[in-house]
Write a protein that holds these residues in place. Structure first.
Motif, short mmCIF file in Angstrom:
data_model
loop_
_atom_site.label_atom_id
_atom_site.label_comp_id
_atom_site.label_asym_id
_atom_site.label_seq_id
_atom_site.Cartn_x
_atom_site.Cartn_y
_atom_site.Cartn_z
N TYR A 57 -6.00 5.77 9.21
CA TYR A 57 -4.90 4.81 8.96
C TYR A 57 -5.22 3.40 9.45
CZ TYR A 57 -2.09 8.77 8.21
OH TYR A 57 -1.30 10.07 7.60
N MET A 58 -5.21 2.47 8.59
CA MET A 58 -5.59 1.04 9.04
C MET A 58 -4.43 0.34 9.78
SD MET A 58 -7.41 -1.88 7.06
CE MET A 58 -6.17 -2.61 6.10
N LEU A 59 -4.47 0.67 11.05
CA LEU A 59 -3.21 0.05 11.99
C LEU A 59 -3.56 -1.07 12.54
CD1 LEU A 59 -2.54 3.52 13.75
CD2 LEU A 59 -1.32 2.53 11.75
N ILE A 60 -2.93 -2.22 12.41
CA ILE A 60 -2.93 -3.50 13.02
C ILE A 60 -2.75 -3.38 14.64
CG2 ILE A 60 -0.86 -4.46 12.62
CD1 ILE A 60 -2.11 -7.07 12.23
N GLU A 61 -3.46 -4.07 15.28
CA GLU A 61 -3.42 -3.89 16.70
C GLU A 61 -2.88 -5.04 17.42
OE1 GLU A 61 -5.73 -1.56 20.07
OE2 GLU A 61 -7.13 -2.89 18.90
N LYS A 62 -3.43 -6.22 16.97
CA LYS A 62 -3.42 -7.63 17.33
C LYS A 62 -3.26 -8.86 16.12
CE LYS A 62 -6.39 -9.24 19.94
NZ LYS A 62 -7.12 -9.84 21.15
N TYR A 63 -2.47 -9.53 16.37
CA TYR A 63 -2.19 -10.77 15.34
C TYR A 63 -1.95 -12.00 16.27
CZ TYR A 63 -0.71 -13.54 11.34
OH TYR A 63 -0.65 -14.26 10.40
N GLU A 64 -2.98 -13.00 15.89
CA GLU A 64 -3.18 -14.13 16.63
C GLU A 64 -3.11 -15.47 15.76
OE1 GLU A 64 -6.62 -14.32 19.59
OE2 GLU A 64 -7.07 -12.39 18.56
N ILE A 65 -2.37 -16.33 16.24
CA ILE A 65 -2.08 -17.42 15.29
C ILE A 65 -2.68 -18.73 15.93
CG2 ILE A 65 -0.51 -18.75 14.14
CD1 ILE A 65 1.52 -16.97 13.76
N ASN A 66 -3.83 -19.44 15.52
CA ASN A 66 -3.99 -20.53 16.41
C ASN A 66 -4.00 -21.76 15.36
OD1 ASN A 66 -4.94 -19.21 18.53
ND2 ASN A 66 -6.67 -18.49 17.33
N ASP A 67 -3.07 -22.70 15.59
CA ASP A 67 -3.02 -24.14 14.91
C ASP A 67 -3.37 -25.18 15.80
OD1 ASP A 67 -2.03 -22.55 12.96
OD2 ASP A 67 0.16 -22.98 13.06
N THR A 68 -4.48 -26.00 15.31
CA THR A 68 -4.66 -27.29 16.03
C THR A 68 -4.57 -28.39 15.11
OG1 THR A 68 -6.39 -25.94 17.22
CG2 THR A 68 -6.72 -28.49 17.24
N THR B 217 0.56 -11.57 18.65
CA THR B 217 1.26 -10.32 18.64
C THR B 217 0.77 -8.98 18.95
OG1 THR B 217 2.93 -11.88 16.92
CG2 THR B 217 3.11 -9.35 17.15
N ILE B 218 1.31 -8.14 19.78
CA ILE B 218 0.72 -6.89 19.98
C ILE B 218 1.56 -5.88 19.50
CG2 ILE B 218 -0.05 -5.28 21.80
CD1 ILE B 218 -1.58 -7.78 21.68
N PHE B 219 0.79 -4.80 18.75
CA PHE B 219 1.47 -3.96 18.24
C PHE B 219 1.20 -2.62 18.65
CE2 PHE B 219 0.65 -7.00 14.90
CZ PHE B 219 1.71 -7.36 14.29
N THR B 220 2.24 -1.60 19.11
CA THR B 220 2.28 -0.53 19.79
C THR B 220 2.63 0.69 18.58
OG1 THR B 220 2.69 -1.60 21.92
CG2 THR B 220 2.67 0.78 21.73
N TYR B 221 1.94 1.84 18.97
CA TYR B 221 2.58 3.06 18.15
C TYR B 221 2.84 4.24 18.94
CZ TYR B 221 0.21 -0.16 14.64
OH TYR B 221 -0.13 -1.14 13.98
N ASN B 222 3.50 5.28 18.29
CA ASN B 222 3.91 6.38 18.69
C ASN B 222 2.60 7.30 18.60
OD1 ASN B 222 4.53 7.34 16.31
ND2 ASN B 222 6.56 7.55 16.63
N ASP B 223 2.85 8.69 19.02
CA ASP B 223 1.91 9.60 18.64
C ASP B 223 1.95 10.08 17.49
OD1 ASP B 223 4.16 11.01 18.44
OD2 ASP B 223 3.70 12.62 19.97
N LYS B 224 2.81 9.71 16.30
CA LYS B 224 2.63 10.01 14.99
C LYS B 224 2.08 8.78 14.41
CE LYS B 224 6.35 13.27 15.12
NZ LYS B 224 5.44 14.29 14.48
#
Length: 284
Positions: A198-209, A219-226
């Motif tokens: 599965y393509m699971l996102i782990e981290k999403y960053e926003i940088n605005d300058t 944003t950090i994403f956490t998953y269970n054993d399933k």
């Protein structure tokens, strides 16, 4: 919806998997219903119909080889053999890649995907009510089979961009996209887990300058054993927002049918508890 071509990486590449894999559904799913939307699948795990309450049904049509040829709005052609083609130019990581795609043809719009050297020319043509035709072309650089970058200028100083790297199975590794103008630069960086299925996102960053300020959040994403999402934790310099998903209920095939969620918004107090449910049927 996977096109399941027979000529490239059919067994190992993520972009040749069926819709059940993309949706993280296990077993021979026939239908899944959630929030007044029902999705129907065939026995190959491909979407054949989407039913939305109060809207017209969306019908997907495949040829005898299991290749998608129509989704009700577009018909599709495939002559870019050995290449993975972005379905749309922006949010490519969300829209996905389609093996061999060469054209998407609608009633008043058409997109052709043509290779010129090591670049894909995505040529979009739209016809308005006055029968006037407008075209734009995005040139996307390729490394071997995959799109890796482009810069598209709206005018002299404004535009958008994309950069991407890939895992060995074709999943995105790090995907970056954003906008720029005079005195402004905005990027979104999605980093994916190394998962074999599965393509699971782990981290999403926003940088605005801008010329006056800088804003960053992660944003950090956490998953269970399933491999189902249990936590989204967004933080910036002066705020945070957390969503937790819990009390998962699973059916015999290992698909969740119910879960709860709540959130914290710059406060240690959990609030806004909600319950989501899904109804899933299976082929016998």
């Amino acid at each position: 919806m996977a096109c399941e071509p027979k000529d490239i990486d059919e067994k190992s590449n993520y972009w040749t998997t069926n819709a059940l894999v993309r949706l993280q559904l296990k077993g021979a799913v026939k239908t899944i219903s959630q929030n007044d939307v029902t999705t129907e699948f065939n026995r190959l795990g491909q979407v054949v119909k989407i039913i939305r309450q109060g809207m017209s049904d969306v019908i997907y049509t495949y040829n005898s080889d299991g290749v998608l040829i129509s989704d009700g709005n577009y018909t599709f052609e495939y002559t870019n053999f050995g290449k993975y083609i972005p379905n749309f130019r922006f949010h490519i990581n969300e829209a996905g890649l389609t093996p061999n795609l060469s054209a998407m043809i609608g009633d008043a719009t058409r997109t052709d995907f043509t290779f010129v050297g090591d670049s894909l020319w995505m040529i979009t043509q739209n016809t308005n009510c006055a029968n006037e035709v407008y075209k734009d072309t995005v040139k996307i650089y390729y490394a071997d089979k995959y799109p890796t970058s482009y810069v598209f200028n709206y005018d002299v100083s404004n535009g958008e961009f994309m950069r991407a790297t890939y895992q060995a199975n074709g999943m995105f590794d790090v995907y970056t996209e954003g906008f720029f103008s005079e005195g402004y630069y905005s990027e979104r960086i999605s980093t994916y887990k190394k998962d074999p299925k599965y393509m699971l996102i782990e981290k999403y960053e926003i940088n605005d300058t801008t010329s006056f300020s800088t804003m960053n959040s992660v944003t950090i994403f956490t998953y269970n054993d399933k491999k189902d999402l249990i936590r989204e934790s967004e933080s910036s310099a002066d705020s945070y927002f957390i969503i937790e998903y819990y009390d998962y209920v699973y059916d015999e095939q290992g698909n969740w049918t119910s879960r709860k969620s709540h959130n914290q918004n710059n406060s240690p107090v959990w609030e806004n508890e909600e319950v989501e449910t899904r109804t899933i049927t299976y082929f016998e």
